[in-house]
Write an enzyme that holds these catalytic residues in place. Structure first.
Site, PDB file in Angstrom:
ATOM      1  N   ASN A 158      -8.398  10.175  -0.682  1.00 26.33           N
ATOM      2  CA  ASN A 158      -8.994  10.645   0.568  1.00 26.33           C
ATOM      3  C   ASN A 158      -8.879  12.159   0.617  1.00 26.33           C
ATOM      4  O   ASN A 158      -7.790  12.710   0.520  1.00 26.33           O
ATOM      5  CB  ASN A 158      -8.287  10.011   1.764  1.00 26.33           C
ATOM      6  N   GLU A 218      -4.335   6.926  -2.810  1.00 33.91           N
ATOM      7  CA  GLU A 218      -3.864   5.608  -2.399  1.00 33.91           C
ATOM      8  C   GLU A 218      -3.672   4.714  -3.618  1.00 33.91           C
ATOM      9  O   GLU A 218      -4.516   4.707  -4.523  1.00 33.91           O
ATOM     10  CB  GLU A 218      -4.858   4.970  -1.424  1.00 33.91           C
ATOM     11  N   ARG A 231      -8.975  14.573   2.795  1.00 33.60           N
ATOM     12  CA  ARG A 231      -8.844  15.110   4.153  1.00 33.60           C
ATOM     13  C   ARG A 231      -7.417  14.898   4.620  1.00 33.60           C
ATOM     14  O   ARG A 231      -6.640  14.259   3.939  1.00 33.60           O
ATOM     15  CB  ARG A 231      -9.776  14.325   5.080  1.00 33.60           C
ATOM     16  N   ARG A 278       0.946   3.225  15.419  1.00 39.95           N
ATOM     17  CA  ARG A 278      -0.317   3.631  16.054  1.00 39.95           C
ATOM     18  C   ARG A 278      -0.460   2.900  17.385  1.00 39.95           C
ATOM     19  O   ARG A 278      -0.479   1.664  17.417  1.00 39.95           O
ATOM     20  CB  ARG A 278      -1.503   3.287  15.162  1.00 39.95           C
ATOM     21  N   HIS A 336       0.868  -1.175   0.000  1.00 42.27           N
ATOM     22  CA  HIS A 336       0.000   0.000   0.000  1.00 42.27           C
ATOM     23  C   HIS A 336       0.907   1.227   0.000  1.00 42.27           C
ATOM     24  O   HIS A 336       1.653   1.452   0.946  1.00 42.27           O
ATOM     25  CB  HIS A 336      -0.881  -0.006   1.243  1.00 42.27           C
TER      26      HIS A 336
END
Lengths: 80, 462
Positions: free
Chosen positions: B291, B275, B293, B339, B209
């Protein structure tokens, strides 16, 4: 007759139905067996089933659908 | 600046991030909050806070009227939507602008165009981007769909046109599965998104990705290079890096230029991310979605480029032309983000909201910790489990990895179980250290390694 309560194992939001367009798991007056699913708790965007830990007839729901609840909070009362 | 009073229509670590940018720009920050977030770090840090309703997001952070009413009562002149909640809701962007406020993001029309997977793929094709082989738009259930599926080849993905965040996706391995899944997926999509439309895509195995950060002012667009986010669990990103170590300079350049071409073709305004799936075997990249944002993992880009993306997006919303020229944007070193979620990796990633008893935040050179945590904070159970993002930056990937291991040792929290042990284990893993990962790597790794995670628990003597 002794009255028992089903407590929420988790904090979050309580749902009485598996999905918004489906019927409720249990109504007032329904009989439940140990292990029956009585609702869902949404905690941090994941969903967990709440199961009855004793058998009886639901005499009262103590919280509404979509109410915010705390861990250990009584959700409903069982007679029998 | 024309903007003076910025309302933050979000919560958690991103709200804290936006307050910081606002303050650096000399703006007055107004934090909306639900009744469960009265004691949040964002509320404590903002210049002003306003209650918008009950804990449930549907009754507060997702309620457009409540947020517009708060904006009016606090005399806000701009709204930053953050990520999630209403950030990609075109009607919200329209309503903010109709109320005479600046929306920190693209126009409602752009969000609508790029938010629908099918129209986004069409826009991408027009701008010359390759998309994963699949249907030319929505499929009509029936024999034609089956024939098309056989032509594309199995395994393939059945996706909801209105979906997102990995929801509403099924994998069909053959025609029989395909014919069984289509009606189920359509019914699910209708229930979840109010739109039963589906499209299909070939499944690219062992893909990475890779995503490109762009900034546009409605006319000019620049890119801030790429990030790699291949380490995912249940299609949620767990660990992100910038730049993507696997790309050659030529591939990187063509990927970033194609991202700029698409953003330019829609006169993109604000910060956005395109992406891609990158097939290492063939060197081909396929556009997935855009996306519209700021993204969770934006800090790794900020670390390697030195650009403050949140500040830039506020300046753009203020009507300022882009101050960056492409030739001034350069990559320096390597950055990694982990994360930290309130989930117990030793117990199937069960959510663990609770009260923070002790907290040691990592620091020192090249370390940034964007978080909603403070000692004594009671984490509410109503929102997603992201507690913070540990970001490290160093001169190259190998030194960034050592810095990450050092920072993860320093991080310590009591009272709440987190995904820190997972990151400690990943930072030691030979394949991760060699950068040999793909989008299914982590789930396969967890099947093997989960029992060993206990040894990566909280460190007693940092």
């Amino acid at each position: 007759m002794a009255s028992k309560q089903v407590l929420s194992p988790l904090p979050g939001v309580f749902y009485r139905k598996p999905a918004p367009d489906q019927p409720v798991y249990k109504e007032k007056g329904d009989t439940v067996a140990v292990g029956d699913v009585v609702g869902l708790v949404e905690v941090m965007k994941s969903f967990h089933e709440v199961k009855a830990d004793s058998a009886g007839t639901i005499s009262k729901f103590l919280v509404e659908n979509e109410d915010a609840i705390m861990a250990g909070q009584p959700l409903l009362e069982l007679d029998g | 600046m024309a903007i003076q009073r910025l309302l933050i229509a979000n919560r958690g670590e991103i709200a804290v991030r936006i307050i910081r940018a606002a303050r650096e720009l000399g703006l007055h920050s107004i934090q909306v909050h639900s009744q469960a977030d009265r004691d949040s770090l964002a509320v404590r840090l903002a210049d002003e806070a306003i209650d918008i309703g009950p804990p449930q997001a549907a009754k507060s952070y997702l309620k457009i009227e409540a947020i517009l009413d708060a904006a009016q009562r606090t005399r806000a002149d701009a709204v930053h939507p953050g990520y999630g909640f209403l950030a990609e809701n075109a009607d919200f962007a329209d309503a903010v602008e109709a109320a005479g406020l600046a929306f920190v993001g693209p126009t409602g029309a752009t969000i609508r165009l790029l938010g629908d997977k099918v129209s986004a793929r069409e826009a991408a094709a027009k701008a010359g981007l390759k998309t994963v082989p699949g249907s030319q738009g929505r499929i009509e259930p029936g024999e034609a769909a089956g024939a098309l599926a056989e032509e594309i080849g199995f395994p393939l993905l059945i996706k909801a046109a209105a979906g997102g965040g990995g929801r509403g996706i099924r994998i069909a391995h053959d025609l029989a599965e395909f014919e069984r899944f289509v009606p189920q997926a359509s019914a699910e999509a209708r229930a979840a998104f109010g739109d039963g439309g589906l499209y299909i895509e070939k499944l690219i195995a062992r893909a990475r990705h890779i995503e490109v950060q762009v900034l546009g002012d409605g006319e000019r667009v620049v890119h801030c290079f790429e990030r790699e986010c291949s380490l995912q669990r249940r299609r949620q990103k767990v660990w992100e890096e910038a730049p993507a170590a696997t790309l050659s300079d030529t591939t990187r350049q063509s990927l970033c230029e194609s991202a700029v071409a698409l953003a330019k073709s829609v006169n993109y305004r604000g910060a956005g991310t395109l992406e891609f799936l990158y097939d290492e075997a063939t060197g081909k990249s396929y556009f997935l979605e855009m996306n519209t944002r700021i993204q969770v993992e934006h800090p790794v880009t900020e670390m390697i480029t030195g650009i403050d993306l949140v500040r830039e997006m506020i300046r753009i919303a203020d009507g300022e032309p882009l101050r960056l020229r492409q030739e001034d944007i350069r990559v320096r070193g390597h950055a990694i983000e982990c994360r930290i979620n309130a989930e117990d990796p030793l117990n199937g990633f069960a959510p663990d909201p609770g009260q923070v008893e002790a907290l040691n935040m990592p620091g020192g050179p090249g370390v940034r910790f964007d978080t909603l945590l403070y000692p004594g904070y009671a984490i509410p159970p109503f929102y997603d489990s992201l507690l913070g993002k540990l970001i490290v930056h160093d001169q190259d990937r190998a030194s960034a990895l050592s810095r990450l291991r050092r920072a993860l040792r320093e991080f310590r929290i009591e009272g709440v179980k987190t995904t820190a042990p997972l990151h400690r284990a990943l930072a030691e893993d030979a394949a991760v250290r060699a950068g040999e990962v793909h989008t299914s790597f982590l789930e396969q790794w967890l099947e093997r390694e989960a029992p060993r995670l206990a040894q990566y628990g909280e460190v007693d003597h940092p």
